[in-house]
Write an enzyme that holds these catalytic residues in place. Structure first.
Site, PDB file in Angstrom:
ATOM      1  N   LYS A  20      53.754  47.017  44.686  1.00 61.53           N
ATOM      2  CA  LYS A  20      52.873  46.993  44.418  1.00 61.53           C
ATOM      3  C   LYS A  20      52.284  48.485  45.530  1.00 61.53           C
ATOM      4  O   LYS A  20      51.967  49.999  44.810  1.00 61.53           O
ATOM      5  CB  LYS A  20      51.878  46.837  44.673  1.00 61.53           C
ATOM      6  N   LYS A  52      46.968  52.125  55.917  1.00 54.15           N
ATOM      7  CA  LYS A  52      48.291  51.037  56.158  1.00 54.15           C
ATOM      8  C   LYS A  52      49.155  51.045  54.737  1.00 54.15           C
ATOM      9  O   LYS A  52      49.648  51.061  54.691  1.00 54.15           O
ATOM     10  CB  LYS A  52      47.405  49.902  54.535  1.00 54.15           C
ATOM     11  N   THR A 105      45.203  44.824  49.943  1.00 55.84           N
ATOM     12  CA  THR A 105      45.433  46.780  50.076  1.00 55.84           C
ATOM     13  C   THR A 105      45.177  47.064  48.635  1.00 55.84           C
ATOM     14  O   THR A 105      46.003  46.344  47.654  1.00 55.84           O
ATOM     15  CB  THR A 105      47.370  46.486  50.395  1.00 55.84           C
TER      16      THR A 105
HETATM   17  P1  NA7 Z   1      48.807  36.072  48.054  1.00 62.11           P
HETATM   18  O1  NA7 Z   1      49.470  35.139  48.626  1.00 62.11           O
HETATM   19  O2  NA7 Z   1      49.719  36.416  46.833  1.00 62.11           O
HETATM   20  O3  NA7 Z   1      47.501  35.504  47.569  1.00 62.11           O
HETATM   21  C1  NA7 Z   1      46.839  36.305  47.122  1.00 62.11           C
HETATM   22  C2  NA7 Z   1      45.133  35.714  46.619  1.00 62.11           C
HETATM   23  O4  NA7 Z   1      44.596  36.678  45.459  1.00 62.11           O
HETATM   24  C3  NA7 Z   1      45.165  34.340  46.418  1.00 62.11           C
HETATM   25  O5  NA7 Z   1      43.964  33.795  47.057  1.00 62.11           O
HETATM   26  C4  NA7 Z   1      44.719  34.837  44.878  1.00 62.11           C
HETATM   27  O6  NA7 Z   1      44.240  33.460  43.659  1.00 62.11           O
HETATM   28  C5  NA7 Z   1      43.872  35.922  44.316  1.00 62.11           C
HETATM   29  N1  NA7 Z   1      43.907  36.302  43.463  1.00 62.11           N
HETATM   30  C6  NA7 Z   1      44.704  36.869  42.885  1.00 62.11           C
HETATM   31  N2  NA7 Z   1      44.647  37.668  41.348  1.00 62.11           N
HETATM   32  C7  NA7 Z   1      43.029  36.962  41.220  1.00 62.11           C
HETATM   33  C8  NA7 Z   1      42.137  37.346  40.358  1.00 62.11           C
HETATM   34  N3  NA7 Z   1      42.462  37.627  39.164  1.00 62.11           N
HETATM   35  N4  NA7 Z   1      40.691  37.136  40.565  1.00 62.11           N
HETATM   36  C9  NA7 Z   1      40.347  36.091  41.550  1.00 62.11           C
HETATM   37  N5  NA7 Z   1      41.524  35.715  42.487  1.00 62.11           N
HETATM   38  C10 NA7 Z   1      42.577  36.348  42.346  1.00 62.11           C
HETATM   39  O7  NA7 Z   1      48.978  37.906  48.784  1.00 62.11           O
HETATM   40  P2  NA7 Z   1      48.713  37.798  50.272  1.00 62.11           P
HETATM   41  O8  NA7 Z   1      47.736  36.733  50.958  1.00 62.11           O
HETATM   42  O9  NA7 Z   1      49.833  37.729  50.656  1.00 62.11           O
HETATM   43  O10 NA7 Z   1      48.141  38.942  50.691  1.00 62.11           O
HETATM   44  C11 NA7 Z   1      47.528  39.087  49.968  1.00 62.11           C
HETATM   45  C12 NA7 Z   1      47.266  41.392  50.012  1.00 62.11           C
HETATM   46  O11 NA7 Z   1      47.096  41.543  51.787  1.00 62.11           O
HETATM   47  C13 NA7 Z   1      47.563  42.339  49.302  1.00 62.11           C
HETATM   48  O12 NA7 Z   1      46.898  43.159  48.538  1.00 62.11           O
HETATM   49  C14 NA7 Z   1      48.632  42.771  49.999  1.00 62.11           C
HETATM   50  O13 NA7 Z   1      49.125  43.328  49.664  1.00 62.11           O
HETATM   51  C15 NA7 Z   1      48.036  42.669  51.822  1.00 62.11           C
HETATM   52  P3  NA7 Z   1      44.857  32.206  43.442  1.00 62.11           P
HETATM   53  O14 NA7 Z   1      45.431  31.192  44.966  1.00 62.11           O
HETATM   54  O15 NA7 Z   1      46.148  32.706  43.211  1.00 62.11           O
HETATM   55  O16 NA7 Z   1      44.712  31.366  42.589  1.00 62.11           O
END
Ligand code: NA7
Length: 292
Positions: free
Chosen positions: A243, A174, A99
């Site tokens: 957010k 959404k 999102t």
């Molecule tokens: P989560 O469980 O907080 O997962 C977030 C994912 O995003 C996770 O794989 C993170 O990797 C990844 N992430 C976060 N910041 C970065 C950066 N800077 N670079 C690369 N990857 C990143 O969220 P949800 O699965 O509950 O939700 C995902 C989306 O769907 C969100 O927009 C919600 O609002 C709806 P990590 O494992 O921390 O290394």
């Protein structure tokens, strides 16, 4: 769609892990990338390729799916020398399911169009338990033919696809869905807090809800244990709803629309976040109603 279709999945968080697993279980050839590599182990054990960078993943995928936290995370995986976009070629498809803001999504759609990359704007309605059961509702924006062409991929993660129109219509829808989730959660928490303040057992609230043909809804049932036990394991983390509430208010402001209840909900979410509850389920707002 002719299988195997090479899918590269980025973001194995609460939602993405379950969605990527459902794609794998449906028989798609899934490769993954996650910033925290330790969380890719179970996919490696299943024989999925684990890419070292988003760029390496994109080079060997027909379709890239992103399910990351927010716009900063999207920038981190898309842009830069190791990002998806420089490696992506014409004819590939990018499906974003995170999102993000409608503005960011529209700009991304344009960037993809200029590079000859198909783009779908497909956030989802539903949290972790529904992701695990492939029962998400996919809110789809983009070219209708592309949504139809990729519907086997989308259907492996969800129960239904609701086509909203050109991007960023999926994201716009959404935000409307999450407005309801945010308000229903805070309404449930306030109702339980009022029950306790009047000396009632909150269980009574759920007993009454369950008897009501109008109010006995799946969402309240999903949050029952959290509210009764005052324990908030994340199905949808509060920081992500904060957010989203800010995105809703920004969109409303752009249109000159006031959303007074959503504005109050944002304040309560922000208070909970500042109390250190960002990683808990958003129903943790119950705690912040009684804490100073
Ligand atoms: P989560 O469980 O907080 O997962 C977030 C994912 O995003 C996770 O794989 C993170 O990797 C990844 N992430 C976060 N910041 C970065 C950066 N800077 N670079 C690369 N990857 C990143 O969220 P949800 O699965 O509950 O939700 C995902 C989306 O769907 C969100 O927009 C919600 O609002 C709806 P990590 O494992 O921390 O290394």
């Amino acid at each position: 769609m002719t299988m195997p279709h090479r899918i590269g999945f980025i973001g194995l968080g609460l939602m993405g892990r379950a969605m990527a697993m459902n794609l794998h279980n449906a028989g798609f050839r899934v490769a993954v990338y996650n910033r925290t590599r330790a969380d890719t182990t179970e996919f490696a054990d299943l024989g999925c390729t684990v890419a070292a960078t988003p760029k390496a993943l994109a080079r060997n995928s027909d379709t890239i799916i992103t399910m990351v936290s927010d716009m900063a995370a999207m920038d981190a995986v898309l842009e830069g020398p190791e990002g998806v976009l420089p490696a992506f070629t014409g004819g590939s498809t990018l499906i974003n399911m995170s999102t993000l803001s409608p503005e960011y999504t529209a700009a991304l759609a344009k960037k993809c169009f200029i590079s000859g990359v198909e783009f779908l704007d497909c956030p989802v309605a539903g949290s972790k338990p529904l992701a695990e059961k492939a029962q998400l509702v996919i809110l789809a924006g983009g070219k209708k033919e592309t949504v139809e062409k990729l519907s086997p991929v989308l259907k492996a993660m969800g129960r239904a696809i609701v086509y909203a129109g050109q991007a960023p219509a999926g994201t716009a829808l959404k935000l409307c869905m999450n407005l309801l989730v945010a308000q229903m959660t805070t309404a449930l928490a306030e109702s339980a807090a009022l029950a306790a303040a009047q000396g009632l057992d909150p269980q009574l609230l759920f007993s009454a809800l369950e008897e009501s043909p109008a109010l006995n809804c799946g969402y309240f049932r999903m949050k029952k244990d959290n509210i009764i036990n005052r324990d908030f394991p994340p199905a949808f983390q509060l920081k992500h709803m904060l957010k989203d509430a800010r995105l809703m208010l920004a969109e409303a402001a752009r249109a000159g629309l006031e959303l007074p209840v959503t504005a109050a909900v944002e304040k309560l979410l922000a208070k909970s976040y500042n109390n250190g509850y960002g990683d808990k389920d958003l129903s943790v707002v119950l705690r912040s109603l009684t804490e100073k």
